[in-house]
Design a protein around this motif. Sequence first.
Motif, PDB file in Angstrom:
ATOM      1  N   SER A 108       3.467  20.784 -15.035  1.00  0.00           N
ATOM      2  CA  SER A 108       2.581  21.926 -15.276  1.00  0.00           C
ATOM      3  C   SER A 108       3.274  23.223 -14.867  1.00  0.00           C
ATOM      4  CB  SER A 108       1.263  21.743 -14.523  1.00  0.00           C
ATOM      5  OG  SER A 108       1.481  21.799 -13.130  1.00  0.00           O
ATOM      6  N   ALA A 109       4.112  23.148 -13.846  1.00  0.00           N
ATOM      7  CA  ALA A 109       4.877  24.324 -13.435  1.00  0.00           C
ATOM      8  C   ALA A 109       5.821  24.753 -14.563  1.00  0.00           C
ATOM      9  CB  ALA A 109       5.679  24.008 -12.166  1.00  0.00           C
ATOM     10  N   SER A 128       4.126  10.467  -8.990  1.00  0.00           N
ATOM     11  CA  SER A 128       3.590  10.859 -10.299  1.00  0.00           C
ATOM     12  C   SER A 128       2.811  12.175 -10.171  1.00  0.00           C
ATOM     13  CB  SER A 128       2.699   9.754 -10.861  1.00  0.00           C
ATOM     14  OG  SER A 128       1.575   9.555 -10.037  1.00  0.00           O
ATOM     15  N   GLN A 129       2.199  12.346  -8.993  1.00  0.00           N
ATOM     16  CA  GLN A 129       1.511  13.607  -8.709  1.00  0.00           C
ATOM     17  C   GLN A 129       2.495  14.780  -8.785  1.00  0.00           C
ATOM     18  OE1 GLN A 129      -1.730  13.995  -7.877  1.00  0.00           O
ATOM     19  NE2 GLN A 129      -1.732  16.142  -7.267  1.00  0.00           N
ATOM     20  N   ARG A 171       0.836  -1.204   0.000  1.00  0.00           N
ATOM     21  CA  ARG A 171       0.000   0.000   0.000  1.00  0.00           C
ATOM     22  C   ARG A 171       0.866   1.247   0.000  1.00  0.00           C
ATOM     23  NH1 ARG A 171      -3.412  -1.104   4.066  1.00  0.00           N
ATOM     24  NH2 ARG A 171      -2.364   0.091   5.674  1.00  0.00           N
ATOM     25  N   TRP A 172       1.891   1.245   0.860  1.00  0.00           N
ATOM     26  CA  TRP A 172       2.774   2.403   0.932  1.00  0.00           C
ATOM     27  C   TRP A 172       3.489   2.624  -0.387  1.00  0.00           C
ATOM     28  CZ3 TRP A 172       5.506   1.812   6.350  1.00  0.00           C
ATOM     29  CH2 TRP A 172       4.536   1.949   7.348  1.00  0.00           C
ATOM     30  N   GLU A 173       3.907   1.525  -0.963  1.00  0.00           N
ATOM     31  CA  GLU A 173       4.601   1.622  -2.242  1.00  0.00           C
ATOM     32  C   GLU A 173       3.706   2.285  -3.276  1.00  0.00           C
ATOM     33  OE1 GLU A 173       6.801  -2.151  -2.594  1.00  0.00           O
ATOM     34  OE2 GLU A 173       6.856  -1.701  -4.733  1.00  0.00           O
ATOM     35  N   ALA A 174       2.454   1.829  -3.307  1.00  0.00           N
ATOM     36  CA  ALA A 174       1.496   2.382  -4.261  1.00  0.00           C
ATOM     37  C   ALA A 174       1.262   3.861  -3.976  1.00  0.00           C
ATOM     38  CB  ALA A 174       0.182   1.604  -4.186  1.00  0.00           C
ATOM     39  N   GLU A 175       1.101   4.204  -2.695  1.00  0.00           N
ATOM     40  CA  GLU A 175       0.879   5.598  -2.317  1.00  0.00           C
ATOM     41  C   GLU A 175       2.061   6.463  -2.729  1.00  0.00           C
ATOM     42  OE1 GLU A 175      -1.737   4.616   1.728  1.00  0.00           O
ATOM     43  OE2 GLU A 175       0.144   5.752   1.856  1.00  0.00           O
ATOM     44  N   ASP A 176       3.257   5.938  -2.471  1.00  0.00           N
ATOM     45  CA  ASP A 176       4.465   6.692  -2.823  1.00  0.00           C
ATOM     46  C   ASP A 176       4.550   6.902  -4.326  1.00  0.00           C
ATOM     47  OD1 ASP A 176       5.022   6.737  -0.188  1.00  0.00           O
ATOM     48  OD2 ASP A 176       6.668   5.295  -0.252  1.00  0.00           O
ATOM     49  N   ALA A 177       4.229   5.852  -5.059  1.00  0.00           N
ATOM     50  CA  ALA A 177       4.269   5.962  -6.519  1.00  0.00           C
ATOM     51  C   ALA A 177       3.269   7.017  -7.000  1.00  0.00           C
ATOM     52  CB  ALA A 177       3.956   4.613  -7.147  1.00  0.00           C
ATOM     53  N   ALA A 178       2.085   6.986  -6.392  1.00  0.00           N
ATOM     54  CA  ALA A 178       1.056   7.961  -6.747  1.00  0.00           C
ATOM     55  C   ALA A 178       1.536   9.378  -6.428  1.00  0.00           C
ATOM     56  CB  ALA A 178      -0.235   7.655  -5.991  1.00  0.00           C
ATOM     57  N   ALA A 179       2.137   9.526  -5.248  1.00  0.00           N
ATOM     58  CA  ALA A 179       2.634  10.835  -4.847  1.00  0.00           C
ATOM     59  C   ALA A 179       3.724  11.313  -5.798  1.00  0.00           C
ATOM     60  CB  ALA A 179       3.166  10.769  -3.414  1.00  0.00           C
TER      61      ALA A 179
END
Lengths: 131, 131
Positions: free
Chosen positions: A124-125, A116-117, A106-114
Amino acid sequence: MTDTEPRKESVSCPMDFILRMLMGPWTTYILYNLKTHGPQRFGELKRRVAGISAKMLTERLRTLEGAGLLRRDYEATIPPKVTYSLTKRGHELDGVLGSLAEVGARWEAEDAAARSQRAAESKSAELRAAE
Amino acid sequence: MTDTEPRKESVSCPMDFILRMLMGPWTTYILYNLKTHGPQRFGELKRRVAGISAKMLTERLRTLEGAGLLRRDYEATIPPKVTYSLTKRGHELDGVLGSLAEVGARWEAEDAAARSQRAAESKSAELRAAE
DNA sequence: TCTCATGGTTACGAATTGGTACCTACTGGC
DNA sequence: GCCAGTAGGTACCAATTCGTAACCATGAGA
């Protein structure tokens, strides 16, 4: 360290003993392999846990055997055949390791999401800066 | 080992990352203390995790902070006040560590029972031998 | 006869680890 | 003035750890 590690026993932490075993460098790979691929011979295990030296594998297996997490079946054939398998106690860890793996995933997935975010934001910056 | 440890990533074991953290020598004591006694200051923690050196405590805290398991609140007062507390992620481990502790405690109890069993047996063997 | 494989053990050596001692800067108490 | 306590940082040193290489006995296959 000379005798049976009297150093930290005063601190009350029952999970420490168990972590001190899972802790070993290759331990989780060994348990993982025995769990998913079933009982295995020494060489089989060594081939699957890629990169481990015979010395380490032996040592880890002895430790785990001493802790009662796995069983060592020695057949004195020529060539000798040694099979390692999880004991009942070893399988008791399945649940804990499973939820540990779940949290890790789960953490891995969250980190990956963060990540890519953040990547999208910096993109965009850049776009805003380029205007 | 030269770069970011590419060695073991090929082996699929998601719980490895998480164990690699809990693994540290004093990590469980720190988490245990933060969990049971709530947010604490550096000196408080050091006093409670008896025997740890300031160097190790600092290093462990930085690692855990880097992993997002705890938060470091620094107040630049004189003297400075630094408070450590578990993050949401840190608390996610409560359950896992709890069941780990449970298994550990069960094994400890079983082992103790087995030991006293053996002691009783050897006692009765002595009695039989003394007859 | 040479070599491979089996399941390890042993010796050696380099790298990492973790403890100790000393340093920072600041204030309050004796 | 000196020491304690606050939260560490840094240098050094000893111990531990882990990998590599060599070795064991044995039989099978080339």
